[in-house]
Scaffold this motif. Structure first.
Motif, PDB file in Angstrom:
ATOM      1  N   THR A 325       0.810  -1.215   0.000  1.00  9.03           N
ATOM      2  CA  THR A 325       0.000   0.000   0.000  1.00  9.03           C
ATOM      3  C   THR A 325       0.847   1.271   0.000  1.00  9.03           C
ATOM      4  OG1 THR A 325      -0.131  -0.090   2.422  1.00  9.03           O
ATOM      5  CG2 THR A 325      -1.913  -1.144   1.179  1.00  9.03           C
ATOM      6  N   ASN A 326       2.162   1.126  -0.213  1.00  8.60           N
ATOM      7  CA  ASN A 326       3.049   2.287  -0.312  1.00  8.60           C
ATOM      8  C   ASN A 326       4.203   1.938  -1.249  1.00  8.60           C
ATOM      9  OD1 ASN A 326       5.202   0.972   1.303  1.00  8.60           O
ATOM     10  ND2 ASN A 326       3.771   1.224   2.990  1.00  8.60           N
ATOM     11  N   ASP A 350      -5.516   4.718  -4.163  1.00  8.21           N
ATOM     12  CA  ASP A 350      -5.427   5.938  -3.363  1.00  8.21           C
ATOM     13  C   ASP A 350      -3.977   6.140  -2.957  1.00  8.21           C
ATOM     14  OD1 ASP A 350      -5.533   7.945  -1.514  1.00  8.21           O
ATOM     15  OD2 ASP A 350      -6.897   6.938  -0.133  1.00  8.21           O
ATOM     16  N   LYS A 352      -2.413   8.508  -1.403  1.00  5.05           N
ATOM     17  CA  LYS A 352      -2.138   9.161  -0.114  1.00  5.05           C
ATOM     18  C   LYS A 352      -1.075  10.246  -0.235  1.00  5.05           C
ATOM     19  CE  LYS A 352      -1.148   5.131   1.570  1.00  5.05           C
ATOM     20  NZ  LYS A 352      -0.726   4.031   2.489  1.00  5.05           N
ATOM     21  N   ASP A 376      -5.517   7.572  -8.514  1.00  6.29           N
ATOM     22  CA  ASP A 376      -4.195   8.175  -8.645  1.00  6.29           C
ATOM     23  C   ASP A 376      -3.308   7.416  -9.628  1.00  6.29           C
ATOM     24  OD1 ASP A 376      -4.721  10.246  -6.855  1.00  6.29           O
ATOM     25  OD2 ASP A 376      -4.277   8.972  -5.134  1.00  6.29           O
ATOM     26  N   CYS A 416      -0.323   1.725  -3.472  1.00  3.74           N
ATOM     27  CA  CYS A 416      -1.370   2.651  -3.045  1.00  3.74           C
ATOM     28  C   CYS A 416      -2.348   1.933  -2.116  1.00  3.74           C
ATOM     29  CB  CYS A 416      -2.161   3.167  -4.250  1.00  3.74           C
ATOM     30  SG  CYS A 416      -1.279   4.288  -5.342  1.00  3.74           S
ATOM     31  N   ALA A 417      -3.050   2.726  -1.345  1.00  2.00           N
ATOM     32  CA  ALA A 417      -4.178   2.190  -0.595  1.00  2.00           C
ATOM     33  C   ALA A 417      -5.314   1.860  -1.561  1.00  2.00           C
ATOM     34  CB  ALA A 417      -4.643   3.200   0.450  1.00  2.00           C
ATOM     35  N   ASP A 420     -10.169   3.916  -2.899  1.00  2.00           N
ATOM     36  CA  ASP A 420     -10.930   4.555  -3.976  1.00  2.00           C
ATOM     37  C   ASP A 420     -11.894   3.568  -4.651  1.00  2.00           C
ATOM     38  OD1 ASP A 420      -8.745   3.138  -5.036  1.00  2.00           O
ATOM     39  OD2 ASP A 420      -8.799   4.304  -6.885  1.00  2.00           O
TER      40      ASP A 420
END
Length: 450
Positions: A325-326, A350, A352, A376, A416-417, A420
């Motif tokens: 998630t990153n 997402d 972030k 994103d 990403c998270a 969305d």
């Protein structure tokens, strides 16, 4: 204050860990009065408390706290919390669930800590032990709470230990302990990296064998308490557990013994090669035979959503790394990735507000098609020459399926998270896995009709 003398025990924080503490103390039935404080108005698990355990919710109860003989604090509550500092100043013993576990466990214990990879290594060592026919309990910071596992008579325990848990643990005697790696995390709780590192180094305080990472010197224990503890290391180019080239292929090596080809490992990603080396060191320390280790490494495909192999169809491997998630997590998945064919990488969601430019040097080295989706997705388009920009993850999977050939990999590692388009990363990963299976089934049916 000795645990045996504690007759008025206050547990701070409910949830899975807090409930495991309460249930453990009730099972002991040594006459102690147990109370629970949780600052949340509706703490999870409140309805599962035994009737004779009082609960104060929605704030602190300082009368309870300061009249306790012993306080058992959940890992998420920092010792620097003002209320706990007041209790400590009165000389009240403050421990965590792992310390209670340490005082009552009878079987050997392996401990694993690190900033990344500890869940995978913990699970893999557990699978090695199971393959050897050992009745093993696997948990701690993942899966089962450590104290819940004491209700069963295991022959071996394998515990993932966070820095938070280690802060309140002082008597955990380990057969072997590993500190996998160190990277910046939890800086809202620690005064700096040295403080964070010191918390993790506590895993070596009472171990028969310390295992550290040659490729991350911060994991080496230089402040051993109570004399010198035997230490061994793992690493890609050096250490007792390392890699060796044989006939043009990389092999896992244990103290000079060729164990198995890296290509035979079921786990995906270079970081998981290092995880296998660490797992072998821990397994050797507790007598898990080599063939059981090989079997586990050949078969264990990882925890859900962490570089998890979903399916291989027509020579194309589909891999779910939804937990990425990153950007740093996606970098770990891509680092050293070697494929016979092309990588079809799905990113987006997402973001972030993250900066994804750190991915570019890694992507430049790969034969990759980048699929950018979600809110994103556009933030990734400057990382490769010809990105594929679409709306949804499923659309990306359809396009990848239509172009992928034998030797290729379709990897969901979004950086990403998920919020969305999905409820959480687990739902995103489950959706990816289910749709990959559907694509394979559809392809098989089309082949039959042809």
């Amino acid at each position: 204050m000795k645990t045996d003398a504690a007759k008025n025990i206050v547990v701070i924080g409910l949830g899975m860990t807090g409930l495991s503490v309460v249930n453990h103390l009730v099972r002991k039935d040594d006459g102690a009065t147990v109370k629970v404080i949780d600052t949340r108005a509706n703490p999870p698990g409140a309805e599962q408390l035994p009737k004779n355990v009082a609960l104060h919710a929605g704030g602190w109860n300082m009368d309870w706290l300061l009249s306790a003989d012993q306080i058992v604090a959940s890992p998420g509550i920092a010792l620097a919390t003002p209320e706990l500092k007041k209790a400590a100043a009165k000389g009240i013993e403050i421990v965590g669930d792992i310390e209670l576990f340490a005082r009552d466990v009878k079987a050997p214990v392996i401990g694993i800590t690190g900033s990344n990879g500890k869940s995978t290594v913990t699970s893999l060592v557990g699978e090695m032990a199971k393959a050897a026919g050992i009745n093993v309990g696997v948990g701690g910071n993942i899966g089962f709470a450590a104290l819940d596992m004491l209700a069963s008579e295991h022959e071996l325990y394998v515990l993932e230990l966070s820095s938070f848990q280690l802060e309140t643990t002082s008597s955990l005697n380990l057969e072997a302990a590993v500190f996998l790696n160190l990277s910046e995390d939890h800086m809202d709780r620690y005064e700096g990296m040295d403080d964070y590192r010191d918390a993790k180094l506590r895993i070596f305080d009472q171990t028969k064998l310390s295992v550290w990472n040659q490729d991350d010197l911060q994991t080496k224990n230089t402040q051993t308490k109570g004399g010198n503890v035997p230490a061994i290391s793992f690493g890609f180019t050096s250490g007792e557990y390392t890699l060796t080239e044989k006939d043009g292929a990389e092999w896992l090596t244990a103290k000079g013994e060729l164990v198995m080809a890296v290509s035979d490992i079921a786990l995906v990603g270079r970081h998981n090669v290092a995880n296998c080396l660490a797992a072998m060191a821990l397994a050797d320390a507790t007598g898990v035979n080599r063939e059981a280790q090989r079997q586990a490494m050949r078969e264990y495909r990882g925890l859900p959503h962490r570089c998890q192999q979903v399916i291989e169809h027509n020579g194309v491997l589909w891999v779910n790394d939804s937990k990425a998630t990153n950007p740093a997590s996606t970098e770990a998945a891509l680092d050293g990735l070697q494929l016979a064919g092309r990588l079809h990488l799905l990113v987006g969601g997402d973001g972030k507000g993250a900066d994804f430019s750190s991915l570019k040097p890694i992507l430049d080295k790969l034969n990759v098609t980048l699929y950018c989706y979600g809110r994103d997705g556009h933030a990734f388009t400057n990382l490769v020459a010809s990105p594929v920009v679409i709306e949804t993850m499923q659309e990306a999977m359809d396009i990848a399926a239509s172009t992928a050939t034998s030797g290729d990999m379709v990897l969901l590692s979004p950086a990403c998270a998920s919020f969305d388009q999905f409820t959480n990363f687990m739902v995103r990963g489950d959706t990816f896995a289910a749709y990959a299976q559907e694509i394979a089934q559809r392809s098989a049916e089309e082949s039959v009709t042809e």
